[in-house]
Design an enzyme around this catalytic site. Structure first.
Site, PDB file in Angstrom:
ATOM      1  N   HIS A 156       1.569   4.136  -2.757  1.00 26.62           N
ATOM      2  CA  HIS A 156       1.768   5.683  -2.454  1.00 26.62           C
ATOM      3  C   HIS A 156       2.719   6.460  -3.440  1.00 26.62           C
ATOM      4  O   HIS A 156       2.924   7.915  -3.319  1.00 26.62           O
ATOM      5  CB  HIS A 156       1.165   6.510  -1.451  1.00 26.62           C
ATOM      6  CG  HIS A 156       0.545   6.015  -0.602  1.00 26.62           C
ATOM      7  ND1 HIS A 156      -0.604   6.281  -1.189  1.00 26.62           N
ATOM      8  CD2 HIS A 156      -0.156   5.794   0.298  1.00 26.62           C
ATOM      9  CE1 HIS A 156      -1.664   6.792   0.223  1.00 26.62           C
ATOM     10  NE2 HIS A 156      -1.751   5.910   0.669  1.00 26.62           N
ATOM     11  N   GLU A 184      -6.269   7.753  -1.760  1.00 23.78           N
ATOM     12  CA  GLU A 184      -6.902   6.045  -0.846  1.00 23.78           C
ATOM     13  C   GLU A 184      -6.974   5.078  -1.598  1.00 23.78           C
ATOM     14  O   GLU A 184      -6.967   4.251  -1.473  1.00 23.78           O
ATOM     15  CB  GLU A 184      -7.027   6.616   0.372  1.00 23.78           C
ATOM     16  CG  GLU A 184      -6.189   6.802   1.572  1.00 23.78           C
ATOM     17  CD  GLU A 184      -5.325   6.745   1.793  1.00 23.78           C
ATOM     18  OE1 GLU A 184      -4.300   5.532   1.504  1.00 23.78           O
ATOM     19  OE2 GLU A 184      -3.968   7.919   2.819  1.00 23.78           O
ATOM     20  N   HIS A 209       1.061  -0.961  -0.253  1.00 23.64           N
ATOM     21  CA  HIS A 209       0.226  -0.135  -0.001  1.00 23.64           C
ATOM     22  C   HIS A 209       1.155   1.550  -0.366  1.00 23.64           C
ATOM     23  O   HIS A 209       0.676   1.705  -1.127  1.00 23.64           O
ATOM     24  CB  HIS A 209      -1.226  -0.391   1.586  1.00 23.64           C
ATOM     25  CG  HIS A 209      -2.011   1.458   1.465  1.00 23.64           C
ATOM     26  ND1 HIS A 209      -3.158   1.238   1.020  1.00 23.64           N
ATOM     27  CD2 HIS A 209      -1.513   1.887   1.527  1.00 23.64           C
ATOM     28  CE1 HIS A 209      -4.083   2.584   1.394  1.00 23.64           C
ATOM     29  NE2 HIS A 209      -3.104   3.256   1.606  1.00 23.64           N
TER      30      HIS A 209
END
Ligand code: BES
Ligand code: ZN
Length: 618
Positions: A301, A320, A297
């Site tokens: 980003h 997100e 994750h």
């Protein structure tokens, strides 16, 4: 309450008039006083000729002097009345003359109550040798670390020189250039940093502590107190594979270094995507790499969020939701078990239903939220993650499947790289990318207003394949259907063929049902011994099941868990569950009051609201 500025409801800045284009920090870390002080030199660029001042955000900062770096001329400034959530407007008079760019030198100091920082005494660390400092700026805490335009619409490269006691290592969200002894101060070292890629203020980060590193890949090290380095190197060994998988999907990794830092247990999040140096909670150290999706994750980003950034936190789902989507693609490139993508998507749906329920279908369940007068920490939830993911998955299905949609994702990154955008800009690009008639017809069936602006669950929920969850579902159904009087059908063997992720799924499913009886909980403990499981995700769900089932045994164990680590995703629901149950309420409040001074500021202030000891904003 009104928006603070027409550009961003949560920032006083007016980057449309005059914007920060570079920052150079020259600061010192003082552990005794719990302050950071020094000078930040910000280069600003006028966007309108008539503009005479620049507006910055500042929270709990002491500003002692502002000057024009080139001429040395002192500049007048004024600090407005502070509000608790947003801090103050700092207005600085620009040097006279008809230049477009100026560098302003601002001498300042933070306050010990700075909301971006946590200062730990040596006893609060694993090694107990040195104090420790770490930051968490997202969403709007950067303004308590240094005066800045604290809006994600504003991006700037930075350099920094940080002076700190020689016993600690300093790292930032940048490439570390090296450390030198401090002229005239043999007790200190100064470390230099360079971040060439423009970043929003919320990605500014600093850590100082007794930390060491180990190489885990050609561009990656893992950093932590020496007690955890080995475990961390094992847990995060897939980092380079994940980076490569991400690059194959969305293009080159531009940040040069990708390091991981394992923080002390009070770190409030699972992970934070600070450029060049992802911060992670030690609760990921499960010993079996089962929680490494958090690293996927944060790696994701590096594109979604850090290259293409939400223009304001009202469009946080662009950060997100896209990152959840990319995270799951990366995880599935590494683990090609058939049906795994749908299994993860379905798990996300359970998380979404839970979040929507916790928020009572209220305004924060909208994909695009209204943050006027709202503390983004109060609005934070899994909704932008999982509703955002659901929208992208739905569009993927509608527009021709994963291959087609992955290509779109890549173009989206290329199109908006190094920019900050809002939901409308994304949607316009989607329509221009899928311009053929068939796609346009498909896009026109989407109820955009409902997706973006309605409260509650999304208007369409994709039909996920639940094959991989079947074993979990069957076991859950057996437990739910069984009578307390006869639980003899269950045995310790029930879990033998389930992976850690499937056990988590089994417990998640139980959490969506009516609370289990104490008899069943005790039987489960006898057979499966969940009390001994150290995996934080499993432990969390098991504790919740215990509290919701009013099993008195769970109270001291829940209190232990919320005290030994501070990840908000675990701490807040457990405190809320304890609050909701009379027998647990007072023990929870007593424990919170006893430990709150040792907690991270943000966590403490949110738990205070969860326990109804303080009102939430708006
Ligand atoms: N950027 C977030 C953390 C964050 C969001 C901090 C908003 C402050 C304000 C980070 O990337 C994140 O989403 N972390 C998750 C990881 C999970 C979704 C895999 C977490 O902390 O649990
Ligand atoms: Zn994230």
């Amino acid at each position: 309450m009104a928006a603070l500025s027409p550009c961003d409801p949560c920032s006083y800045s007016r980057p449309d008039q005059c914007a920060v284009v570079h920052a150079d920090l020259d600061i010192a870390v003082n552990f005794d006083k719990k302050i950071i002080s020094g000078t930040v030199h910000i280069t600003v660029e006028k966007k309108q000729a008539a503009v005479e001042t620049i507006l910055l955000d500042a929270k709990d900062l002491t500003i002692s002097q502002v000057s024009d770096k080139d001429s040395g001329q002192e500049l007048t400034f004024s600090l407005g009345e502070p509000t608790e959530i947003f801090g103050s407007k700092l207005e600085i008079k620009l040097p006279t003359g008809n230049g477009k760019k100026y560098t302003l030198s601002i001498k300042y100091a933070t306050s010990p109550k700075c909301s971006a920082l946590q200062w730990l005494r040596p006893e609060q660390t694993a090694g107990k040798r040195q104090p420790y400092l770490f930051s968490q700026c997202e969403a709007i805490h950067a303004r308590s670390l240094f005066p800045c335009q604290d809006s994600p619409a504003v991006k700037f490269p930075y350099t920094a020189k940080v002076t700190a006691p020689r016993e600690v290592t300093v790292l930032m969200s940048a490439v570390r250039l090296g450390s030198d002894p401090c002229a005239g101060d043999s007790a200190s070292l100064e470390t230099k940093f360079l971040q060439e890629v423009p970043i929003p203020s919320y990605l500014m980060a600093i850590v100082a502590g007794d930390i060491e590193s180990r190489d885990i890949g050609p561009r990656s090290k893992v950093w932590s107190e020496k007690e955890f380095v080995e475990a961390a190197a094992y847990e995060f060994a897939e980092t380079e594979d994940m980076l490569k998988a991400a690059e194959a999907l969305v293009g080159p990794y531009v940040w040069k270094q990708y390091d991981l830092l394992v923080l002390p247990p009070s770190f409030p999040f699972g992970g934070m995507e600070n450029p060049c140096l992802t911060f992670v909670t030690p609760t990921l150290l499960a010993g079996d790499r089962s929680l490494a999706n958090v690293v996927a994750h944060e790696i994701a980003h590096s594109w979604t969020g850090n290259l293409v950034t939400n223009k304001t936190f009202e469009h946080f789902w662009l950060n997100e939701g896209f990152t959840k989507y990319l995270e799951r693609l990366i995880v599935c490139k590494l683990n090609q078990t058939p049906g795994y993508h749908h299994f993860l998507a379905n798990e996300g749906l359970v998380v979404l239903r839970n979040a929507v329920k916790t928020l009572n279908n209220g305004p924060y369940t909208c994909l695009v939220v209204d943050l006027k007068g709202v503390d983004p920490d109060d609005a934070f939830s899994s909704v932008p993650y999982e509703k955002g993911f659901t929208l992208l998955f739905y569009l993927e299905t509608l527009l021709g499947g994963p291959v087609v949609f992955e290509k779109f994702l890549h173009s989206y990154i290329e199109k908006f790289t190094r920019q900050s955008i809002n939901t409308q800009q994304w949607k316009d690009f989607l329509y221009s990318y899928f311009s053929d008639e068939k796609s346009q017809t498909a896009l026109n069936t989407v109820d955009w207003d409902a997706w973006f602006n309605s409260q509650g669950m999304p208007p369409v929920i994709p039909d996920y394949d639940t094959t991989l969850a079947r074993a979990c579902t069957e076991l859950r159904e057996k437990w739910c259907a069984a009578s307390d009087a006869d639980l003899s059908q269950f045995s310790a063997n029930d879990l033998a063929s389930l992976s850690s992720i499937q056990i988590r799924e089994f417990l998640s499913q139980l959490l969506e049902q009516e609370p289990l009886s104490v008899t069943k909980l005790e039987k489960m403990q006898e057979l499966y011994d969940f009390n001994s499981v150290r995996n934080s995700e499993i432990r969390f769900r098991w504790l919740r099941l215990g509290l919701l089932g009013h099993w008195a045994d769970a109270i001291p164990r829940a209190i232990e868990f919320v005290t030994e680590q501070g990840r908000m995703k675990f701490v807040r629901p457990l405190y809320r569950d304890m609050y909701a149950w009379e027998e647990a309420r007072q023990p929870a409040i007593n424990n919170f009051l006893a430990v709150k001074d040792e907690m991270h500021n943000t966590t403490a202030s949110l738990v205070e609201k969860d326990l109804h000891l303080k009102e939430a904003s708006s």
